[in-house]
Design an enzyme around this catalytic site. Structure first.
Site: not given
Ligand code: ZN
Length: 514
Positions: A196, A204-206, A265, A322, A472
């Site tokens: 990574d 990210n923490l969700q 991806n 996402c 967008c």
């Protein structure tokens, strides 16, 4: 079956009767069928049913069929949970009450070395057998730590020593990688590799439960190493702070027994698949989209690979990421934990792996479905006569990269220029092509909300003579919308560069970010 084979009787008698069947429409395509998860269509064969479906829903056609009228490769079709693609899928007859499922790819080499050498089945993973291979006896601390495993006859002391001698590589340390890494470390897998290159962000923490609030801004690999070694100091954590690419993938994957694909991806997914096929390693697959997940184990030595399932990726932008489409935070927890379970089973050599089976999970209905997967004899990497014997340029294969970007280029307008145009006389019509939930978080004053999926139906609302600017979140969907309007004959249309995020940075710093 064709109509040949028999000349007896008039051909009409040989035609199968028309049947009304249910068609399950996947979430990304529901925008083109009026939002319904299940719809009905009529026909005598799978092909006729699908043709009937696109006759009723015209905008669906280009997503299901290629320019030559062939069913697109990133779409798999199941008839009553059987993959009919490799069995003359279009000609398969249907009966009343049948259920046809459309399952698209979601983000989204040579035959295995081991399998090539012999006809005998290769072991799933290199399983330590001899006493010396299992390493030293478990220590007192390890006996205590792993006691609930040791009580299971399927694991026991030998199994635990086997786990200690095993290596698992996680590609991606995000939503799927977090629970998978935590459970693999807790289970006592001796070596965990992590690929990574991101930093921990608040958003990210969700779902990325490996990290805490104090880690925001740190490299994920650093935070992951701290968390995993705190959880289990026995575990060696190896980190690869790179983009996995065709240049480094084989070297990075080679030392590991099991590969766990937690990418987000398509280029990396195909790369991980092909490298796993080439190296003859099991690839534990998981993917998530909004409320739905998929999991499987791809092992080309004894089952299909990801390419057998989806020979080609969907065109860029069809299946939102996402970051664009959102994801229920618990979902990667479930799917990543399923992946960790499969990895542990493979390492221990116990149970029935998810080889040749695609597990589909829908969190909203809380339903698991299982589809049989077949190896595609024509698969370019693992089929009978593979045509691809090494790694390729995956971004290009997935339709992203500099050349493709150039071909897809649409007129753009910078945030500053748009601000000036909006303040001037005769301002452009500003259209927000995001989803209503994003509009609710924040939007540019004066804009009109037309989600990208509704644009084809609502195009008449945009006066053609007037200038139109689409925006967008980050600029991807508005570029697609701009392309669509250009194709429909609009001339004064452009896309806001960098989306509302760039607008918030350059024009209105008081605006919320998400
Ligand atoms: Zn294959």
């Amino acid at each position: 079956m064709g109509k040949g084979g028999s000349n007896i009787g008039p051909p009409t008698e040989l035609l199968p009767p028309m049947s009304k069947v249910q068609v399950r429409v996947p979430t990304p395509l529901r925008a083109f069928t009026g939002g319904a998860p299940v719809t009905e269509a009529e026909g005598a064969t799978v092909g006729e049913v699908l043709r009937g479906l696109v006759r009723t829903h015209r905008t669906l056609e280009k997503h299901l069929y290629g320019p030559g009228g062939e069913l697109r490769n990133f779409i798999t079709v199941y008839l009553n949970d059987e993959d009919v693609r490799h069995l003359r899928r279009e000609e398969t007859p249907v009966r009343p009450g049948d259920v046809l499922s459309i399952v698209p790819a979601i983000a989204g080499g040579a035959p295995a070395e081991a399998a090539r050498t012999a006809g005998r089945p290769a072991p799933l993973v290199r399983v330590a057998a001899g006493e010396e291979e299992l390493g030293p006896p478990l220590t007192q601390d390890q006996l205590r730590r792993y006691s609930r495993h040791l009580l299971l006859p399927e694991v026991g002391v030998t199994g635990q020593r086997r786990l200690r001698g095993s290596k698992v590589l996680l590609v991606g340390a995000g939503g799927l990688g977090s629970p998978a890494a935590l459970y693999l470390a807790a289970a006592g897998v001796g070596e965990i590799g992590l690929v990574d290159f991101d930093k921990v962000e608040a958003s990210n923490l969700q779902r990325q439960v490996m990290y805490g609030t104090k880690d925001i801004g740190r490299p994920k690999l650093e935070a992951a190493r701290d968390r995993l070694t705190d959880l289990n100091p026995d575990v060696t954590v190896r980190t690869y702070d790179h983009h996995l690419s065709s240049d480094n993938a084989l070297d990075i994957l080679r030392p590991y027994d099991v590969i766990l694909d937690g990418t987000d991806n398509f280029p990396t997914r195909y790369l991980v698949n092909d490298a796993s096929v080439i190296l003859g390693k099991p690839n534990v697959y998981g993917s998530i989209y909004r409320f739905e997940g998929q999991a499987s184990v791809f092992d080309a030595r004894r089952g299909p690979c990801y390419r057998c399932l989806y020979p080609e990726p969907p065109p860029p932008g069809l299946v939102p990421s996402c970051a664009e489409g959102g994801v229920l935070g618990v979902l990667p927890g479930l799917v990543g934990t399923i992946q960790a379970t499969e990895a542990v089973k493979l390492l221990l050599g116990i149970g029935e792996p998810l080889i040749g089976r695609l597990l589909l999970f829908d969190a909203l209905s809380m339903r698991f479905r299982e589809l049989k997967l077949r190896k595609n004899p024509d698969c370019v990497v693992c089929g009978t006569h593979p045509t691809q014997h090494g790694l390729i340029d995956y971004p290009a294969f997935c339709g992203i990269g500099p050349e493709v970007d150039n071909a897809n280029r649409v007129p753009e307008i910078s945030p500053e220029a748009l601000a000036a145009r909006l303040a001037a006389e005769d301002p452009p019509l500003l259209v927000d092509v995001r989803n209503p939930s994003e509009w609710e978080i924040v939007h540019i004053p004066g804009a009109t909300l037309i989600p990208l999926a509704d644009l084809p139906q609502r195009v008449t609302e945009l006066a053609r003579a007037r200038e139109v600017v689409l925006y967008c979140h980050l600029g991807g969907r508005s570029a697609q919308g701009t392309k669509l309007l250009l194709e429909l004959g609009f001339t004064h249309v452009s896309s806001l560069t960098g989306g509302i995020e760039a607008w918030a940075q350059k024009v209105d710093p008081s605006m919320a970010h998400y």
